[in-house]
Scaffold this motif. Structure first.
Motif, mmCIF file in Angstrom:
data_model
loop_
_atom_site.group_PDB
_atom_site.id
_atom_site.type_symbol
_atom_site.label_atom_id
_atom_site.label_comp_id
_atom_site.label_asym_id
_atom_site.label_seq_id
_atom_site.Cartn_x
_atom_site.Cartn_y
_atom_site.Cartn_z
ATOM 1 N N THR A 58 58.977 14.521 45.749
ATOM 2 C CA THR A 58 59.534 13.858 44.570
ATOM 3 C C THR A 58 59.486 14.780 43.363
ATOM 4 N N TRP A 59 58.393 15.533 43.229
ATOM 5 C CA TRP A 59 58.317 16.506 42.134
ATOM 6 C C TRP A 59 59.487 17.476 42.183
ATOM 7 N N GLU A 60 59.817 17.949 43.381
ATOM 8 C CA GLU A 60 60.894 18.916 43.514
ATOM 9 C C GLU A 60 62.230 18.295 43.111
ATOM 10 N N LEU A 61 62.450 17.043 43.478
ATOM 11 C CA LEU A 61 63.671 16.353 43.061
ATOM 12 C C LEU A 61 63.742 16.227 41.547
ATOM 13 N N ILE A 62 62.630 15.882 40.916
ATOM 14 C CA ILE A 62 62.596 15.738 39.460
ATOM 15 C C ILE A 62 62.869 17.082 38.789
ATOM 16 N N ARG A 63 62.280 18.150 39.327
ATOM 17 C CA ARG A 63 62.543 19.486 38.767
ATOM 18 C C ARG A 63 64.031 19.825 38.853
ATOM 19 N N GLN A 64 64.670 19.509 39.960
ATOM 20 C CA GLN A 64 66.086 19.807 40.125
ATOM 21 C C GLN A 64 66.928 19.033 39.115
ATOM 22 N N LEU A 65 66.583 17.773 38.873
ATOM 23 C CA LEU A 65 67.304 16.984 37.883
ATOM 24 C C LEU A 65 67.167 17.591 36.501
ATOM 25 N N LYS A 66 65.948 17.992 36.151
ATOM 26 C CA LYS A 66 65.721 18.624 34.855
ATOM 27 C C LYS A 66 66.495 19.944 34.750
ATOM 28 N N ASP A 67 66.483 20.746 35.802
ATOM 29 C CA ASP A 67 67.202 22.018 35.785
ATOM 30 C C ASP A 67 68.704 21.811 35.596
ATOM 31 N N ASN A 68 69.195 20.648 36.013
ATOM 32 C CA ASN A 68 70.619 20.331 35.853
ATOM 33 C C ASN A 68 70.931 19.699 34.499
ATOM 34 N N GLY A 69 69.925 19.645 33.615
ATOM 35 C CA GLY A 69 70.171 19.205 32.244
ATOM 36 C C GLY A 69 69.762 17.791 31.914
ATOM 37 N N THR A 70 69.227 17.047 32.876
ATOM 38 C CA THR A 70 68.801 15.674 32.599
ATOM 39 C C THR A 70 67.506 15.675 31.785
ATOM 40 N N THR A 71 67.465 14.865 30.734
ATOM 41 C CA THR A 71 66.229 14.659 29.976
ATOM 42 C C THR A 71 65.400 13.611 30.712
ATOM 43 N N VAL A 72 64.117 13.895 30.934
ATOM 44 C CA VAL A 72 63.268 13.002 31.728
ATOM 45 C C VAL A 72 62.056 12.585 30.902
ATOM 46 N N VAL A 73 61.809 11.276 30.860
ATOM 47 C CA VAL A 73 60.583 10.735 30.269
ATOM 48 C C VAL A 73 59.800 10.095 31.402
ATOM 49 N N LEU A 74 58.568 10.539 31.569
ATOM 50 C CA LEU A 74 57.765 10.201 32.734
ATOM 51 C C LEU A 74 56.441 9.588 32.307
ATOM 52 N N THR A 75 56.075 8.450 32.907
ATOM 53 C CA THR A 75 54.696 7.977 32.789
ATOM 54 C C THR A 75 54.030 8.163 34.143
ATOM 55 N N THR A 76 52.779 8.546 34.133
ATOM 56 C CA THR A 76 52.074 8.784 35.387
ATOM 57 C C THR A 76 50.577 8.680 35.176
ATOM 58 N N HIS A 77 49.873 8.230 36.234
ATOM 59 C CA HIS A 77 48.415 8.264 36.246
ATOM 60 C C HIS A 77 47.912 9.558 36.864
ATOM 61 N N TYR A 78 48.814 10.307 37.507
ATOM 62 C CA TYR A 78 48.410 11.537 38.173
ATOM 63 C C TYR A 78 48.521 12.696 37.181
ATOM 64 N N LEU A 79 47.379 13.159 36.694
ATOM 65 C CA LEU A 79 47.404 14.191 35.676
ATOM 66 C C LEU A 79 47.936 15.508 36.226
#
Length: 312
Positions: free
Chosen positions: A175-196
């Protein structure tokens, strides 16, 4: 604020507050998120993360303060903002008997300008599972389906609320890799997480919330730098802490000694490590179990939470 923006800031928050009766969950926060940035919102349970995220998504109006997403109020101008954002909730709530493709088609029917369902499923690597019923998916696959639905509208801004909760280590990293790809394609991402570790791996900047307020914010490296680095080692037999060179000039801010084991805290890891190793080389000594490392985001987070609790 008009529609035309002379800045790359896509989310602006000023003096934001949200109350539930007498309880104030969000207590006057300010933040800004740039276009193409991945911004992580961290905090313990009850810190105000989800309440803040819901205001950014336009699910509720703030009790006070101002929110702008893509230059507009996400609650009052919901019809204009909603087609340009994607939201991945903690719980998808899918009909269990539908297939992956049927679920995506149903969601696409409610999405303006939806991308082809096959394309959305390919992005999250679920195309080969399109005929499988939702109830037969693994936990990781269901979260990927959540993400596919959030991406159907080709969002400029993507909100991810605890996207990897309950996933095994491999599914989380996928999932991290998918999120990185979205960001690299210009998507702005706001993420909440308990996993530091997740925030440390993915975020460009972050904010740590506590008691409805932002306790610390900035680049990950800057927040981590608020805590000292550390060096630990074992002194050879017959040598003691007092045999080391003067510690203060080496940048050491604290130390512990247990038997022959020594742990040093420092604000200048390179200077301290260099001085220590030059001393050991000059004395022809071997420092066993030598370990030098910067602080982690988890250490910074726990330190901030502990200090704030102590101050209450």
């Amino acid at each position: 604020m008009g529609n035309a923006r002379a800045t790359d800031t896509v989310i602006e928050v000023a003096g934001l507050r949200r109350s539930y009766g007498a309880y104030e969950a969000v207590r006057g926060i300010d933040l800004a998120v740039g276009r193409g940035e991945l911004f992580a919102l961290l905090g313990t349970n009850g810190a105000g993360k989800t309440s803040t995220l819901e205001l950014l998504e336009g699910q509720a109006a703030p009790s006070a303060g101002q929110v702008r997403v893509l230059g507009r109020d996400p609650y009052r101008d919901r019809a204009a903002v909603r087609p340009r954002i994607g939201v991945m909730l903690q719980e998808g709530g899918f009909p269990m008997e539908l297939t992956v493709a049927e679920t995506a088609r149903m969601w696409a029917g409610c999405t303006s300008g939806a991308r082809p369902v096959t394309e959305a499923l390919e992005i999250v690597r679920l195309a080969e599972r399109r005929s499988v019923r939702v109830k037969q998916l693994s936990g990781g696959e269901r979260r990927r389906l959540d993400l596919a639905l959030a991406l159907l509208g080709r969002p400029e801004v993507l909100f991810l609320d605890e996207p990897t909760t309950g996933l095994d280590a491999q599914s989380r990293r996928d999932t991290w890799e998918l999120i990185r790809q979205l960001k690299d394609n210009g998507t702005t991402v706001v993420l909440t997480t308990h996993y530091l570790e997740e925030a440390e791996q993915l975020a460009d900047r972050l904010a740590i919330m506590h008691g409805g307020m932002i306790a610390s914010a900035g680049r990950v490296a800057d927040v981590v730098a608020e805590r000292p680095s550390r060096i630990s080692f074992e002194l050879p037999p017959g040598h003691f802490l007092g045999d080391l060179p003067p510690l203060a000039p080496l940048g050491v801010t604290g130390h512990e000694e247990t038997g022959r084991s020594v742990r040093l805290e420092t604000r200048d890891l390179q200077r301290t490590a260099t001085g220590l190793l030059l001393w050991a080389a000059d004395k022809d000594l071997q420092l066993r179990a030598l370990d030098a490392r910067s602080a982690t985001l988890e250490e910074a987070f726990m330190h901030i939470a502990k200090d704030l609790e102590a101050a209450r």
